[in-house]
Design an enzyme around this catalytic site. Structure first.
Site, PDB file in Angstrom:
ATOM      1  N   THR A  13       4.966  -4.231   6.511  1.00 56.45           N
ATOM      2  CA  THR A  13       5.463  -3.027   5.079  1.00 56.45           C
ATOM      3  C   THR A  13       6.449  -2.132   6.170  1.00 56.45           C
ATOM      4  O   THR A  13       7.262  -1.618   5.802  1.00 56.45           O
ATOM      5  CB  THR A  13       4.628  -2.959   4.356  1.00 56.45           C
ATOM      6  N   SER A  62       1.698 -10.309   8.058  1.00 55.79           N
ATOM      7  CA  SER A  62       0.717 -10.506   8.683  1.00 55.79           C
ATOM      8  C   SER A  62      -1.149 -10.973   7.676  1.00 55.79           C
ATOM      9  O   SER A  62      -2.467 -11.737   8.384  1.00 55.79           O
ATOM     10  CB  SER A  62      -0.374  -8.803   8.123  1.00 55.79           C
ATOM     11  N   THR A  96      -0.796  -4.331   6.398  1.00 54.65           N
ATOM     12  CA  THR A  96      -1.870  -3.883   6.500  1.00 54.65           C
ATOM     13  C   THR A  96      -2.812  -4.784   5.311  1.00 54.65           C
ATOM     14  O   THR A  96      -3.998  -4.246   5.962  1.00 54.65           O
ATOM     15  CB  THR A  96      -1.833  -2.668   5.372  1.00 54.65           C
TER      16      THR A  96
END
Length: 331
Positions: A13, A62, A96
């Site tokens: 992000t 991720s 994240t």
């Protein structure tokens, strides 16, 4: 003397550019990601707290980050530290979703002496009131600080300095998503100074027994999640797939269904190492008589995803359950 900090970007992000300043949800569909140098250029204020330079890597969503990227990051940190003798620290930008797993792996395997801080953002770099810039600035401040040395990999978001072992993502979209449930933050990155309040006591990088530099892969370790009526099918499938270890994410404080218990005992009899954790997200699994008799190892207070990482690394140095239990009590 000016502090020098390296910044490695892996995407996420923090690197994302949405369709506009109000695009805070579907920005991934825009397909625009900044490289590390582009992130530094977008937030030039970071140069006010240290001399920060970009280290080329690549952008990886991720959920796709795992062993291959972890090993590359460990080796890249080695290289950056060796090529920059006056380096103060390293910051790694990360999505994240799996940030806590990367941070914990690094906290167990890094061999560099300088602090390494893993950070991300909950809102894309293009969003109104993005947290990307301030998180980056604060991560650099932490990486450049003497107090951060010897603490393993650290995690920085929302002004909070967290230990990689203890922190987990607790909310899909809120800014205060990363929490250390049992013990809280190590400190805060406040506007006037870094305020430290405690240090982790468990063994941390760079002083660990794990060296992944000569490994081509990690031993297969899977997670069996407990739920009502679970009948052991997943456990048997993991065993058939060649798992060397299984983490049972049990009911709190560390129970599984009869079906899963039977399958886990069979897996243990077949030589699979079984670690008992819980799905609760907080609290220890106790070394009960039932666990000892079954030959299962308590995960202490590690979440299932982190117990999986520690078990996989433990299996690179030993297959002795007594030694693996020692490792879980040490790290």
């Amino acid at each position: 003397m000016t502090k020098r900090v390296a910044f490695i970007g892996t995407g996420g992000t923090i690197a994302s550019i949405g369709k506009g300043p109000l695009d805070t949800v579907d920005y991934g569909a825009n397909g625009m990601l900044l490289q590390a140098d582009g992130i530094l250029a977008r937030f030039p204020e970071v140069q006010q707290v240290a001399e920060v330079f970009a280290v080329p890597y690549r952008n990886v969503p991720s959920p796709q980050i795992g062993w291959a990227e972890w090993r590359q990051l460990v080796l890249l940190c080695d290289q950056v530290a060796a090529e920059n003798p006056g380096l103060s620290g390293i910051v790694i930008g990360h999505g994240t979703a799996s940030l806590e797993e990367t941070a914990y792996f690094l906290s167990l395997t890094l061999k560099v002496a300088v602090p390494v801080v893993v950070m991300g953002a909950q809102r894309p770099a293009s969003a109104l009131s993005t947290d990307a810039g301030l998180n980056l600035v604060n991560a650099v401040r932490v990486a450049a600080s003497e107090e951060a040395r010897g603490l393993g990999a650290l995690v920085l978001l929302n002004d909070e300095i967290q230990a990689a072992r203890e922190v987990t993502k607790t909310s899909t979209g809120r800014m205060q998503t990363f929490r250390s449930a049992d013990f809280g933050a190590l400190g805060h990155a406040d506007g006037d100074r870094l305020a430290w309040y405690r240090r982790p006591l468990r063994r941390l990088a760079p002083d660990t027994e794990f060296d992944i530099r000569g490994l081509d892969a990690l031993p297969r370790v899977d997670i069996a999640y407990a739920y009502a009526d679970a009948d052991g099918t997943a456990v048997r499938a993991f065993t058939a797939a060649g798992a060397k270890g299984i983490v049972a994410a049990g009911f709190a404080p560390g129970f599984v269904t009869p079906g899963d218990a039977e399958a886990l005992r069979a897996a243990r009899a077949a030589g699979v190492v079984v670690v008992q954790s819980t799905r609760a997200g907080s609290g220890r699994v106790f070394p009960t008589t039932k666990l000892r008799e079954a030959g299962f190892i308590p995960a202490d207070n590690l979440t299932p995803q982190k117990a999986r990482i520690l078990l996989a690394l433990a299996l690179t140095v030993t297959s002795d359950p007594v030694e693996i239990a020692r490792i879980f009590a040490t790290y």
